[in-house]
Design a protein around this motif. Structure first.
Motif, short mmCIF file in Angstrom:
data_model
loop_
_atom_site.label_atom_id
_atom_site.label_comp_id
_atom_site.label_asym_id
_atom_site.label_seq_id
_atom_site.Cartn_x
_atom_site.Cartn_y
_atom_site.Cartn_z
N UNK A 37 0.83 -1.22 0.00
CA UNK A 37 0.00 0.00 0.00
C UNK A 37 0.85 1.25 0.00
N UNK A 38 1.91 1.20 -0.84
CA UNK A 38 2.67 2.39 -1.23
C UNK A 38 3.59 2.91 -0.13
N UNK A 39 3.88 2.12 0.89
CA UNK A 39 4.66 2.64 2.01
C UNK A 39 6.13 2.21 1.99
N UNK A 40 6.41 0.99 1.54
CA UNK A 40 7.76 0.43 1.65
C UNK A 40 8.63 0.96 0.52
N UNK A 41 9.63 1.74 0.85
CA UNK A 41 10.47 2.36 -0.18
C UNK A 41 11.73 1.54 -0.45
N UNK A 42 12.57 1.35 0.53
CA UNK A 42 13.87 0.68 0.31
C UNK A 42 13.75 -0.83 0.32
N UNK A 43 12.68 -1.35 0.90
CA UNK A 43 12.48 -2.78 1.02
C UNK A 43 12.05 -3.13 2.43
N UNK A 44 11.41 -4.25 2.58
CA UNK A 44 10.96 -4.69 3.90
C UNK A 44 12.14 -5.03 4.80
N UNK A 45 11.96 -4.77 6.09
CA UNK A 45 12.96 -5.10 7.11
C UNK A 45 14.33 -4.55 6.73
N UNK A 46 14.35 -3.30 6.22
CA UNK A 46 15.60 -2.72 5.76
C UNK A 46 16.54 -2.54 6.96
N UNK A 47 17.73 -3.12 6.93
CA UNK A 47 18.57 -3.22 8.13
C UNK A 47 18.81 -1.93 8.90
N UNK A 48 19.19 -0.80 8.27
CA UNK A 48 19.45 0.40 9.09
C UNK A 48 18.21 0.88 9.84
N UNK A 49 17.06 0.73 9.21
CA UNK A 49 15.82 1.17 9.85
C UNK A 49 15.41 0.19 10.95
N UNK B 231 9.67 7.90 15.13
CA UNK B 231 10.58 8.98 14.75
C UNK B 231 11.99 8.47 14.54
N UNK B 232 12.43 7.50 15.36
CA UNK B 232 13.76 6.91 15.17
C UNK B 232 13.85 6.22 13.81
N UNK B 233 12.76 5.57 13.40
CA UNK B 233 12.75 4.95 12.08
C UNK B 233 12.87 6.01 10.98
N UNK B 234 12.20 7.15 11.18
CA UNK B 234 12.27 8.23 10.20
C UNK B 234 13.66 8.84 10.14
N UNK B 235 14.33 8.98 11.31
CA UNK B 235 15.70 9.48 11.32
C UNK B 235 16.60 8.54 10.53
N UNK B 236 16.42 7.23 10.73
CA UNK B 236 17.22 6.25 10.00
C UNK B 236 16.93 6.34 8.51
N UNK B 237 15.67 6.55 8.15
CA UNK B 237 15.32 6.69 6.74
C UNK B 237 16.02 7.90 6.11
N UNK C 102 9.05 6.75 7.10
CA UNK C 102 9.84 5.81 7.92
C UNK C 102 10.41 4.68 7.05
N UNK C 103 10.39 4.86 5.74
CA UNK C 103 10.76 3.77 4.85
C UNK C 103 9.66 2.73 4.77
N UNK C 104 8.50 3.03 5.39
CA UNK C 104 7.37 2.11 5.41
C UNK C 104 7.36 1.18 6.59
N UNK C 105 8.26 1.37 7.54
CA UNK C 105 8.37 0.43 8.66
C UNK C 105 7.34 0.66 9.75
N UNK C 106 7.00 1.91 10.03
CA UNK C 106 6.09 2.25 11.12
C UNK C 106 5.21 3.43 10.69
N UNK C 107 4.01 3.54 11.26
CA UNK C 107 3.15 4.68 10.92
C UNK C 107 3.66 5.99 11.52
N UNK C 108 3.77 6.99 10.68
CA UNK C 108 4.17 8.33 11.09
C UNK C 108 3.78 9.28 9.97
N UNK C 109 3.40 10.48 10.32
CA UNK C 109 3.08 11.49 9.33
C UNK C 109 3.51 12.85 9.86
N UNK C 110 3.73 13.77 8.94
CA UNK C 110 4.13 15.13 9.30
C UNK C 110 3.44 16.10 8.35
#
Length: 419
Positions: free
Chosen positions: A45-57, A305-311, A264-272
């Motif tokens: 649903x259009x959220x995962x950008x780099x791939x699922x379970x992307x290691x840095x995130x 937010x930590x996931x977004x910083x990693x993204x 967040x690279x699609x890992x967690x829900x967040x919006x701004x």
């Protein structure tokens, strides 16, 4: 058979369609509980950008969960939120970031910011209360977001809850002037508050594309009349259309910008919701009645937010743009192939998105072809979720050439359902 207690979104359980149980994911691959591999061709649903379970995130999420998981954000703060906000200010050029939880909620925030802005300015400006939208638009499923979306099957049952808006026609090629004229008429009114639009691509409305020059002209018209320009980049942001933001391609800086999904690279829900200086200043006062009254319990959740910083770090440190460019080129090649398939029409591509329509007597979201397409793709190990007779691909940027080719061929082979 015992029914599951889970009620799934946008799912008619009365059709008895299978609902696969996914046990894990990696890259562009989903794996069922039985071990079958599914290609996620729509980024879940259009959220995962780099791939699922992307290691840095994934690492950032784990580390933050052991340090600070949740904090009330009314009058308190934490470093991940500060870092995300500063990163987004640098990317967007807009100086203020208001956190929320989803695309729908960040759109609600944008609408409330716009109406609050005019009310707080006073001196006759408080009468600016009308919102304009684009035909076929979709901005979410909460009440305000539904009100500014296309009226139809999505929201027909909830019509009594929705407020009235002005609508400008979609800028079909050769008919752009009708869009400009309608927007000009709206903006000239004393009650015009804001115009909200999905830049360059209307997603749920049928994957409809229009060029950057049109976006630039619409923004110009709003600016001339002092009407707020709101860009809903929930779907188009984070590289989907070839650049970080769709507005970048038109040289447009909106007054208010909505971001979610890939943040967040699609890992967690967040919006701004990003806001201009003027929007922030109209709410800034010693008068508590001018406070921006909006929040949720999980506003700026620290783990998200930590996931977004990693993204943001992935975008800074890895060749993300090169991956996007490669995927866009491969989608263009697929579009050229699909344009030659009998039964397929209106093949179109914008950045990493490819879309097409199947030629049927009755199109639209409730087209009878849609359930059969879903089953066809599912049987081939592909997560492709058509919008009626419109099928599209919007995969993670990590999808391999082999998997993308599988998707292109499946789109072509699906014409057998038209016989």
């Amino acid at each position: 058979m015992t029914r599951s207690p889970v009620w799934h979104p946008f799912t008619q359980h009365g059709l008895g369609e299978p609902i696969p149980l996914i046990a894990r994911a990696e890259g562009a691959s989903l794996y069922t509980a039985q071990g079958d591999r599914i290609v996620d061709a729509i980024s879940s649903w259009w959220v995962t950008t780099h791939g699922h379970a992307y290691p840095p995130i994934a690492r950032a999420i784990a580390e933050q969960a052991g340090r600070l998981d949740q904090l009330i954000f009314a009058g308190w703060t934490h470093q991940p939120a500060q870092d995300v906000a500063q990163g987004l200010v640098s990317i967007t050029g807009l100086p203020y970031a208001f956190f929320s939880d989803s695309g729908s909620t960040c759109v609600e925030v944008a609408l409330k910011m716009a109406l609050g802005h005019w009310r707080h300015l006073g001196q006759g400006q408080g009468q600016r209360q009308r919102i304009a939208v684009m035909q076929h638009s979709y901005h979410g499923d909460t009440i305000g977001a539904m009100s500014i979306g296309e009226r139809g099957v999505y929201n027909a049952a909830y019509e009594p809850l929705l407020f009235a808006v002005d609508t400008v026609p979609f800028p079909h090629a050769g008919a752009e002037q009708a869009t400009y004229d309608a927007l000009e008429r709206f903006c000239a009114g004393d009650d015009a508050a804001a115009f909200i639009v999905e830049p360059l691509v209307l997603g749920a409305g049928g994957m409809l594309f229009y060029p950057p020059a049109v976006l630039a002209e619409m923004a110009r018209i709003c600016a001339v009349h002092g009407v707020l320009f709101i860009a809903d980049e929930v779907m188009t942001g984070w590289g989907r259309i070839g650049t970080m933001l769709a507005c970048d391609q038109a040289g447009v800086r909106p007054d208010i910008l909505c971001l979610a999904k890939g943040i967040t690279g699609g890992a967690l829900p967040l919006a701004v919701t990003m806001a201009s200086e003027a929007i922030y200043e109209s709410h800034y006062a010693p008068d508590r009645s001018k406070t921006f009254f909006h929040s949720s319990s999980y506003t700026a959740n620290a783990i998200a937010c930590a996931a977004a910083v990693a993204n943001l770090g992935v975008w800074r440190d890895e060749p993300v743009q090169a991956r996007i460019d490669t995927l866009a080129a491969r989608q263009a090649a697929g579009a050229a192939m699909l344009a030659k398939v009998d039964g397929v029409e209106n093949v179109r591509q914008c950045g990493t998105i490819l879309a097409l329509d199947y030629r049927v007597p009755q199109g639209g979201y409730l087209s009878g072809l849609q359930p059969r397409l879903l089953a066809f793709f599912r049987e081939r190990g592909l997560l492709i979720r058509p919008l009626g007779n419109t099928a599209y691909l919007m995969p993670p940027y990590s999808i391999t050439q082999e998997d993308l080719t599988r998707c292109h061929h499946a789109l072509a082979e699906a014409v057998e359902l038209l016989a």
